[in-house]
Write an enzyme that holds these catalytic residues in place. Structure first.
Site, mmCIF file in Angstrom:
data_model
loop_
_atom_site.group_PDB
_atom_site.id
_atom_site.type_symbol
_atom_site.label_atom_id
_atom_site.label_comp_id
_atom_site.label_asym_id
_atom_site.label_seq_id
_atom_site.Cartn_x
_atom_site.Cartn_y
_atom_site.Cartn_z
ATOM 1 N N ASP A 50 0.813 -1.215 0.000
ATOM 2 C CA ASP A 50 0.000 0.000 0.000
ATOM 3 C C ASP A 50 0.841 1.257 0.000
ATOM 4 O O ASP A 50 0.639 2.184 -0.765
ATOM 5 C CB ASP A 50 -0.802 0.060 1.315
ATOM 6 C CG ASP A 50 -2.208 -0.410 1.084
ATOM 7 O OD1 ASP A 50 -2.426 -0.972 0.018
ATOM 8 O OD2 ASP A 50 -3.022 -0.219 1.995
ATOM 9 N N ASP A 349 17.931 39.643 41.269
ATOM 10 C CA ASP A 349 18.053 39.671 39.807
ATOM 11 C C ASP A 349 19.232 40.553 39.397
ATOM 12 O O ASP A 349 20.188 40.767 40.161
ATOM 13 C CB ASP A 349 16.713 40.140 39.201
ATOM 14 C CG ASP A 349 16.442 39.558 37.830
ATOM 15 O OD1 ASP A 349 16.983 40.092 36.845
ATOM 16 O OD2 ASP A 349 15.685 38.562 37.727
ATOM 17 N N ASP A 350 19.179 41.082 38.224
ATOM 18 C CA ASP A 350 20.230 41.908 37.605
ATOM 19 C C ASP A 350 20.653 43.061 38.527
ATOM 20 O O ASP A 350 19.833 43.586 39.271
ATOM 21 C CB ASP A 350 19.623 42.491 36.316
ATOM 22 C CG ASP A 350 20.678 42.931 35.345
ATOM 23 O OD1 ASP A 350 21.844 43.024 35.741
ATOM 24 O OD2 ASP A 350 20.316 43.183 34.177
ATOM 25 N N LYS A 459 19.389 32.000 37.964
ATOM 26 C CA LYS A 459 18.567 32.374 36.807
ATOM 27 C C LYS A 459 19.537 32.745 35.697
ATOM 28 O O LYS A 459 20.277 33.721 35.814
ATOM 29 C CB LYS A 459 17.670 33.563 37.172
ATOM 30 C CG LYS A 459 16.869 34.123 36.006
ATOM 31 C CD LYS A 459 15.911 35.201 36.477
ATOM 32 C CE LYS A 459 15.243 35.939 35.326
ATOM 33 N NZ LYS A 459 14.370 37.008 35.805
ATOM 34 N N TRP A 460 19.552 31.971 34.640
ATOM 35 C CA TRP A 460 20.504 32.157 33.516
ATOM 36 C C TRP A 460 19.752 32.890 32.404
ATOM 37 O O TRP A 460 18.881 32.317 31.762
ATOM 38 C CB TRP A 460 21.000 30.795 33.057
ATOM 39 C CG TRP A 460 21.959 30.803 31.899
ATOM 40 C CD1 TRP A 460 21.778 31.373 30.681
ATOM 41 C CD2 TRP A 460 23.253 30.183 31.858
ATOM 42 N NE1 TRP A 460 22.867 31.153 29.876
ATOM 43 C CE2 TRP A 460 23.794 30.425 30.573
ATOM 44 C CE3 TRP A 460 24.017 29.445 32.773
ATOM 45 C CZ2 TRP A 460 25.051 29.945 30.190
ATOM 46 C CZ3 TRP A 460 25.268 28.973 32.374
ATOM 47 C CH2 TRP A 460 25.774 29.224 31.100
ATOM 48 N N ASP A 461 20.133 34.132 32.189
ATOM 49 C CA ASP A 461 19.422 34.987 31.244
ATOM 50 C C ASP A 461 20.229 35.138 29.943
ATOM 51 O O ASP A 461 21.439 34.855 29.905
ATOM 52 C CB ASP A 461 19.239 36.361 31.918
ATOM 53 C CG ASP A 461 18.071 37.161 31.331
ATOM 54 O OD1 ASP A 461 17.551 36.781 30.280
ATOM 55 O OD2 ASP A 461 17.705 38.184 31.944
ATOM 56 N N ASN A 463 19.932 38.117 26.887
ATOM 57 C CA ASN A 463 19.061 39.223 26.482
ATOM 58 C C ASN A 463 19.276 39.778 25.078
ATOM 59 O O ASN A 463 18.862 40.905 24.791
ATOM 60 C CB ASN A 463 19.158 40.346 27.508
ATOM 61 C CG ASN A 463 18.356 40.003 28.743
ATOM 62 O OD1 ASN A 463 17.167 39.716 28.651
ATOM 63 N ND2 ASN A 463 18.995 39.981 29.892
ATOM 64 N N ASP A 531 8.493 38.223 30.027
ATOM 65 C CA ASP A 531 8.638 39.407 30.871
ATOM 66 C C ASP A 531 7.292 40.069 31.113
ATOM 67 O O ASP A 531 7.144 40.893 32.005
ATOM 68 C CB ASP A 531 9.586 40.421 30.213
ATOM 69 C CG ASP A 531 11.015 40.206 30.690
ATOM 70 O OD1 ASP A 531 11.247 39.231 31.426
ATOM 71 O OD2 ASP A 531 11.899 41.010 30.333
HETATM 72 C C1 DGJ Z 1 15.273 39.988 31.209
HETATM 73 C C2 DGJ Z 1 14.518 39.041 32.083
HETATM 74 O O1 DGJ Z 1 13.481 38.458 31.366
HETATM 75 C C3 DGJ Z 1 14.019 39.803 33.303
HETATM 76 O O2 DGJ Z 1 13.255 38.939 34.110
HETATM 77 C C4 DGJ Z 1 15.181 40.346 34.050
HETATM 78 O O3 DGJ Z 1 15.957 39.303 34.557
HETATM 79 C C5 DGJ Z 1 16.022 41.238 33.141
HETATM 80 N N1 DGJ Z 1 16.379 40.557 31.928
HETATM 81 C C6 DGJ Z 1 17.274 41.686 33.844
HETATM 82 O O4 DGJ Z 1 18.082 42.410 33.029
#
Ligand code: DGJ
Length: 710
Positions: A50, A349-350, A459-461, A463, A531
């Site tokens: 098939d 945080d930051d 918390k490993w960001d 951006n 965010d």
């Molecule tokens: C982007 C993140 O999504 C926020 O929660 C915060 O940690 C800022 N960066 C800090 O610069």
């Protein structure tokens, strides 16, 4: 036996309770796809002729009787001969030949009970190239996890120009419909549903991360499936770098969905004896609609992907309260407030490091800012611990600001091309994680932070996306490997940190939900979803996220009103109920909350802890979608179906419309359940059949209904 092999017909059936996946070797040794769909209890039901020799799918003048045509379905199609669909493999051999053929060599069955694995090895008939195709069957989930290992078994190098993880084939047909996730910053993982038209539809990221704009997940149905009923084929790719998923649909009705590492600006140099292992691509088939697909993926992530078990703690994060203005005193005060609510993890945080007073400087200088923390982090950490909470810290390891000591010392450590600008985004550049010394440096810095401070959470960001991905120190033939090497670099550092500091949990963040995928979830315990912390906006983001990823790994904060949606204020309970649908966090400025607000919040945090097992480990049902009406309802049911929680949120609505009845699912029909607000216990079947009356008055009001078996 879940993996059956018919030696005579050289045919395999991978069977679970709810699905069958079939493949076979054809007369010319090629590995063909047979079927992917409802369960076929007998191997005899798998009809080779098939699928393989169907007259459909012939090109003009292509002999009907000979097997194999341009539209035939290969398990791992290589670009060679008359193959015109999206290939999984495209390679150039050392002599310049750019045509790959793959034939069956041998196979092997292995793996543990409940998750057996079939490995089929293919080889090129002439060139020393092998491909090992892995099919791991998660029987009780009706899921198949696939990946490929491409091996150069010769002496001369081979260049891979495309090496996808897998190709899924749907039964030949038309009228297919695609569901996928797309969005943007602060509006991630929105659900889109559209007809699959002829041609190609490409979902992808070329940004070096998973991206806010698309997500490596797909679901395809025949245009008729609903949330709880109907056939759905679906999959999610475990990769956090450039990726692509291609739906390739032709006029013969062939629909192939292939995916893996994006071939855009990609080339992988495979020296003698080297292998290239693709990320995994998990896929499934269900007759229980989109909800059934999601629940299978959630269970898969919880049981087989996430790096840790147990509950996610209720966290407080000070970002929205203090932004870069962090200091020992204010963070300490916030910690006192958070602890009084019952928060279990306090995260700074930051802004705690280097010269980081705004987003223009400091990234890369991971030493404690002595103006803000004159005595280092230790006194704050001690205070947090004495309040009974764990301590967590934010970092953004992959980045530097040009205004940083690290960049001044190592300007060559960022991706760049000579004679081209180094394009900044949020005033930052991306470190080249393809370079070993950069990875070593980052590991040493993070390891040092964890050694010196009692930190239980990172918390490993990330951006910004990558640009100008130059790595000119590398040999020319390796320079396009950067995209893969960057993502692998992130995984490698996280893996090493987890091994050395097993008590530390990690959150993946990329300007909110820019890195949401099953690849990062092997290393990160949770994800910062977006965010955008507006509790109403969040409903759509969270609903989309829940298509593929589990509530447990979806971080949601209760925030202060007014930032994301100007002039929109919601009650504490609406904000909490929206955030309680995942892993609960608080991101508001608690120093400004009234006593009554604190009291109500404390009660809700306590309540969340009582029911979080159901939310974080249970099955999720999207009862009423925020895309479709003015009321949203989401239900969670414990594994043993004895407990359930339903959140009902009344969003902005018109015309005195009443709140719709809510019809729970997943209950035991013959059991009696006590229901919040209902006097007498009701049977599961009555509740599911007749629904629950909920009366909510006014916009942005909400209720939480608990169902407990008596
Ligand atoms: C982007 C993140 O999504 C926020 O929660 C915060 O940690 C800022 N960066 C800090 O610069």
């Amino acid at each position: 036996m879940p993996i059956l092999f018919d030696g005579e017909r050289r045919l395999w059936a991978l069977r679970s309770g709810g699905a069958t996946y079939g493949l076979a070797v054809d007369g010319e040794g090629r590995l063909r796809h047979l079927c992917f769909g409802p369960p076929l209890p007998r191997l005899e039901d798998l009809d080779r002729t098939d699928e393989i020799s169907s007259p459909l799918g012939r090109e003009s003048f292509f002999p009907w009787e000979s097997p194999g045509g341009p539209n035939e379905r290969y398990e791992y199609p290589a670009w060679g001969g008359m193959y015109y669909h999206e290939p999984c493999l495209k390679a150039t051999f050392d002599d310049g030949v750019r045509d790959v053929r793959l034939v069956y060599e041998h196979h092997d069955t292995r793996g543990d009970e409940g998750a057996p694995e079939l490995v089929v090895t293919l080889r090129d008939p002439h060139y020393p190239l092998r491909v090992h195709l892995h099919f791991r069957l998660f029987e009780e989930l009706d899921l198949l996890e696939r990946y490929a290992v491409v091996e150069n078994v010769g002496r001369a190098p081979v260049t891979l120009e495309q090496a996808l993880s897998a190709a899924w084939h749907l039964p030949r047909g038309r009228d297919y419909r695609l569901t996928h996730l797309a969005g943007r910053f602060a509006a991630e993982t929105q659900i889109f549903r559209e007809a699959v038209s002829l041609g190609k539809k490409v979902l992808e990221s070329r940004r070096g991360n998973t991206s806010h704009h698309a997500n490596p997940f797909f679901a395809v149905d025949r245009g008729t499936a609903t949330e709880e009923w109907g056939e759905v084929w679906f999959g999610a790719l475990g990769w956090s770098g450039n990726w692509k998923i291609v739906l390739d649909h032709d006029a013969w009705g062939v629909l192939q969905v292939s995916g893996g590492v994006n071939d855009f600006d990609f080339a992988w140099h495979l020296e003698a004896n080297e292998t290239f292992e693709t990320p995994s691509f998990v896929g499934g088939y269900t007759r229980e609609g989109f909800g059934g697909a999601s629940r299978a993926l959630h269970r898969y992530a919880r049981r087989h992907v996430l790096p840790s078990g147990g509950h996610r703690p209720v966290l407080y994060n000070s970002w929205e309260a203090t932004y870069f203005d962090v200091d020992e005193e204010t963070q300490g005060e916030l910690a006192e407030k958070a602890a009084s609510l019952g928060v279990e993890l306090f995260v700074v945080d930051d802004g705690w490091f280097g010269e980081r007073n705004d987003d223009r400087r400091g990234l890369g200088d991971w030493w404690v800012n002595r103006e803000k923390f004159p005595r280092g982090l230790e006194p704050l950490i001690e205070r947090v611990h004495s309040l009974g909470m764990d301590f967590g810290l934010w970092v953004e390891p992959e980045m530097v600001n040009p205004d940083s000591d690290l960049y001044r010392e190592h300007p060559d450590w960022v991706y760049h091309f000579p004679n081209r600008p180094r394009t900044e985004s949020r005033n930052q550049l991306v470190l080249n994680l393809a370079r070993r010394e950069v990875r070593e440096h980052l590991f040493a810095v993070l390891d040092g932070l964890l050694e010196e401070n009692e930190i239980s959470f990172i918390k490993w960001d990330m951006n910004r996306p990558l640009s100008e991905p130059g790595w000119l120190e590398a040999p020319k033939e390796r320079q396009r490997e950067v995209w893969v090497r960057h993502a692998r670099g992130v995984y490698e550092i996280l893996k090493r940190l987890r091994e050395k500091h097993p008590g530390v949990a990690f959150e993946s963040c990329s300007s909110g939900g820019g890195r949401v995928d099953l690849g990062i979830l092997r290393y990160a315990d949770q994800i910062w979803t977006s965010d955008n912390t507006d509790p109403f906006d969040r409903l759509k983001i969270q609903e989309g996220y829940s298509m593929a990823y589990p509530a447990k790994a979806m971080m949601c904060w209760v925030a202060d009103p007014g930032f994301w949606a100007k002039n929109r204020t919601a009650s504490i309970s609406y904000r909490f109920h929206s955030a309680m649908m995942g892993s609960l966090g608080i991101g508001a400025n608690l120093l400004e909350w009234s006593e009554e607000e604190m009291e109500e919040a404390g009660r809700l945090v306590g309540h969340y802890k009582e029911i979080r097992d159901v939310i974080q480990e249970g099955d999720q049902y999207r009862l009423l979608s925020p895309r479709e009406g003015e009321t949203t309802a989401v239900q969670y049911v414990s594994g043993n179906r004895r407990a359930s929680v339903i959140f009902v949120l009344r969003n902005p609505h018109q015309f005195l419309d009443p709140t719709p009845r809510v019809y729970p699912r997943g209950l035991k029909e013959n059991s009696l359940y006590r229901v919040t607000g209902v006097e007498e216990p009701r049977s599961g079947s009555a509740l599911m059949g007749r629904g629950i009356e909920v009366s909510l008055e006014g916009d942005l009001t909400s209720a939480m209904i608990e169902l407990t078996e008596t």
